[in-house]
Scaffold this active site. Structure first.
Site, PDB file in Angstrom:
ATOM      1  N   ASP A  87      -4.668   3.432  -1.726  1.00  0.00           N
ATOM      2  CA  ASP A  87      -5.712   3.697  -0.744  1.00  0.00           C
ATOM      3  C   ASP A  87      -6.291   5.098  -0.924  1.00  0.00           C
ATOM      4  OD1 ASP A  87      -6.015   1.347   0.899  1.00  0.00           O
ATOM      5  OD2 ASP A  87      -3.965   1.694   1.585  1.00  0.00           O
ATOM      6  N   MET A  91      -8.893   7.834   0.068  1.00  0.00           N
ATOM      7  CA  MET A  91      -9.732   8.211   1.222  1.00  0.00           C
ATOM      8  C   MET A  91     -10.263   9.621   1.026  1.00  0.00           C
ATOM      9  SD  MET A  91      -7.462   6.753   4.364  1.00  0.00           S
ATOM     10  CE  MET A  91      -6.618   5.174   4.277  1.00  0.00           C
ATOM     11  N   MET A 100     -11.503  -6.503   4.956  1.00  0.00           N
ATOM     12  CA  MET A 100     -10.683  -5.632   5.800  1.00  0.00           C
ATOM     13  C   MET A 100     -10.358  -6.368   7.096  1.00  0.00           C
ATOM     14  SD  MET A 100     -10.264  -2.824   4.061  1.00  0.00           S
ATOM     15  CE  MET A 100      -9.255  -2.067   5.333  1.00  0.00           C
ATOM     16  N   MET A 150     -12.080   4.137  -0.485  1.00  0.00           N
ATOM     17  CA  MET A 150     -12.738   4.312   0.820  1.00  0.00           C
ATOM     18  C   MET A 150     -13.437   5.659   0.778  1.00  0.00           C
ATOM     19  SD  MET A 150      -9.614   2.834   3.097  1.00  0.00           S
ATOM     20  CE  MET A 150      -8.468   3.001   1.743  1.00  0.00           C
ATOM     21  N   HIS A 160      -8.339   0.985  -4.052  1.00  0.00           N
ATOM     22  CA  HIS A 160      -9.254   0.697  -2.942  1.00  0.00           C
ATOM     23  C   HIS A 160      -9.955   2.004  -2.568  1.00  0.00           C
ATOM     24  CE1 HIS A 160      -9.455  -0.505   1.628  1.00  0.00           C
ATOM     25  NE2 HIS A 160     -10.647  -0.408   1.076  1.00  0.00           N
ATOM     26  N   SER A 203       0.836  -1.201   0.000  1.00  0.00           N
ATOM     27  CA  SER A 203       0.000   0.000   0.000  1.00  0.00           C
ATOM     28  C   SER A 203       0.872   1.253   0.000  1.00  0.00           C
ATOM     29  CB  SER A 203      -0.890   0.023   1.244  1.00  0.00           C
ATOM     30  OG  SER A 203      -1.450   1.321   1.372  1.00  0.00           O
ATOM     31  N   HIS A 245      -1.180  -1.235  -4.351  1.00  0.00           N
ATOM     32  CA  HIS A 245      -2.450  -0.967  -3.665  1.00  0.00           C
ATOM     33  C   HIS A 245      -2.561   0.525  -3.365  1.00  0.00           C
ATOM     34  CE1 HIS A 245      -5.912  -2.213  -1.179  1.00  0.00           C
ATOM     35  NE2 HIS A 245      -5.506  -1.316  -0.291  1.00  0.00           N
ATOM     36  N   GLY A 292      -2.976   3.285   8.298  1.00  0.00           N
ATOM     37  CA  GLY A 292      -2.028   2.182   8.234  1.00  0.00           C
ATOM     38  C   GLY A 292      -1.502   1.896   9.632  1.00  0.00           C
ATOM     39  N   SER A 337       2.786  -0.871   6.248  1.00  0.00           N
ATOM     40  CA  SER A 337       3.931  -0.692   7.148  1.00  0.00           C
ATOM     41  C   SER A 337       4.933  -1.837   7.074  1.00  0.00           C
ATOM     42  CB  SER A 337       3.477  -0.461   8.589  1.00  0.00           C
ATOM     43  OG  SER A 337       2.140  -0.788   8.771  1.00  0.00           O
ATOM     44  N   ASP A 387      -6.590  -6.872   3.887  1.00  0.00           N
ATOM     45  CA  ASP A 387      -6.011  -5.541   4.007  1.00  0.00           C
ATOM     46  C   ASP A 387      -6.036  -5.063   5.460  1.00  0.00           C
ATOM     47  OD1 ASP A 387      -5.146  -2.961   3.643  1.00  0.00           O
ATOM     48  OD2 ASP A 387      -6.820  -2.328   2.380  1.00  0.00           O
TER      49      ASP A 387
HETATM   50  C1  DX5 Z   1      -6.342   1.014   5.736  1.00  0.00           C
HETATM   51  C2  DX5 Z   1      -5.834   0.781   4.344  1.00  0.00           C
HETATM   52  C3  DX5 Z   1      -4.744  -0.225   4.273  1.00  0.00           C
HETATM   53  C4  DX5 Z   1      -3.511   0.138   5.033  1.00  0.00           C
HETATM   54  C5  DX5 Z   1      -2.672  -1.076   5.244  1.00  0.00           C
HETATM   55  O1  DX5 Z   1      -7.428   1.855   5.686  1.00  0.00           O
HETATM   56  O2  DX5 Z   1      -6.872   0.344   3.504  1.00  0.00           O
HETATM   57  O3  DX5 Z   1      -4.430  -0.521   2.919  1.00  0.00           O
HETATM   58  O4  DX5 Z   1      -2.765   1.102   4.392  1.00  0.00           O
HETATM   59  O5  DX5 Z   1      -1.574  -0.692   6.014  1.00  0.00           O
HETATM   60  P1  DX5 Z   1      -0.913  -1.668   7.064  1.00  0.00           P
HETATM   61  O6  DX5 Z   1      -0.337  -2.807   6.273  1.00  0.00           O
HETATM   62  O7  DX5 Z   1       0.131  -0.815   7.697  1.00  0.00           O
HETATM   63  O8  DX5 Z   1      -1.966  -2.124   8.001  1.00  0.00           O
HETATM   64 ZN    ZN Z   2      -6.404  -0.561   1.444  1.00  0.00          ZN
END
Ligand code: DX5
Ligand code: ZN
Length: 221
Positions: A35, A37, A142, A68, A66, A8, A33, A149, A204, A181
């Site tokens: 993200d 938001m 999820m 959100m 993805h 991600s 990936h 993250g 991470s 995820d």
């Molecule tokens: C959370 C995101 C994830 C996140 C994953 O809302 O959709 O993709 O970045 O990060 P880690 O691997 O650090 O949990």
């Molecule tokens: Zn994600």
């Protein structure tokens, strides 16, 4: 089934995103990936279609977007035209609009020639999206509540992975992509794979790794 790793870019340094994408590709990523938001469906705001457009020429890897966001239908066109390969939308964002909104959005994504997927939060039973399994290329479960993250993996999702894999086989798609995820690490990747997931998102774990290639190999098992 071959496990795919989808790092991600939420965990990347946004000021040097191009370098991050190249590094991920060189070190064994299978998808990127992204993200997205909106500050409403989830608290933070990350980026929109412009980011996808800018990173598209930098990599051959599929861009796994993805979303959100609220009202995902309104953004499909922008992400498709920007070069997304997969667009996933949240059941929760769709269900509050209407009973058919999720299905309509998935259909719209497909009409652009882009792969589509449905996402459920940790507190939503996977059965809620069983009706769209036949049209999904991917199902995203999820394993943290979306938004940030670096959170801890919620183990209850493991049962849902098994159910999703079984139901995918039941509808004649035993090899459907099941993506996990949130909170994926080198320590828990094995049980997640064994439960039946074949696409692991890792933010991470990958970006904090001392040796990115080794970490991705370990996540793949
Ligand atoms: C959370 C995101 C994830 C996140 C994953 O809302 O959709 O993709 O970045 O990060 P880690 O691997 O650090 O949990
Ligand atoms: Zn994600």
């Amino acid at each position: 089934m071959q496990t795919k790793i989808a790092p991600s870019i939420l965990s990347a340094d946004f000021s040097v995103m191009g370098e991050a994408i190249r590094k991920l590709e060189q070190n064994g990523a299978d998808l990127i990936h992204c993200d997205v938001m909106d500050g409403s469906f989830v608290e933070p705001i990350t980026f929109g279609g412009q980011m996808i457009k800018n990173i598209r020429p930098l990599t051959k890897l599929p861009l796994d977007c993805h979303l959100m966001i609220e009202h995902p239908k309104t953004q499909v066109k922008f992400f498709a035209e920007a070069g997304a390969d997969i667009i996933t939308v949240h059941y929760g964002a769709c269900a509050k609009i209407s009973e058919t909104y999720l299905e309509e959005t998935l259909r719209l994504i497909k009409s652009h020639g882009v792969k589509c997927g449905a996402v459920v939060n940790p507190d939503v039973p996977v059965e809620k999206i069983f009706n769209v399994f036949p049209m999904c290329d991917m199902v995203l479960l999820m394993s943290v509540f979306p938004g940030y993250g670096g959170q801890k993996f919620i183990p209850e999702v493991l049962e849902k992975i098994k159910k999703a894999r079984e139901y995918a086989a039941f509808v004649g798609k035993p090899d459907m992509d099941i993506e996990i995820d949130g909170g994926v690490t080198e320590e828990n990747a094995d049980i997640i794979r064994k439960a039946g997931a074949n696409v692991l998102v890792a933010g991470s774990a990958v970006f904090r790794a001392a040796d990115m290639a080794k970490t991705m190999a370990n996540l793949k098992g």
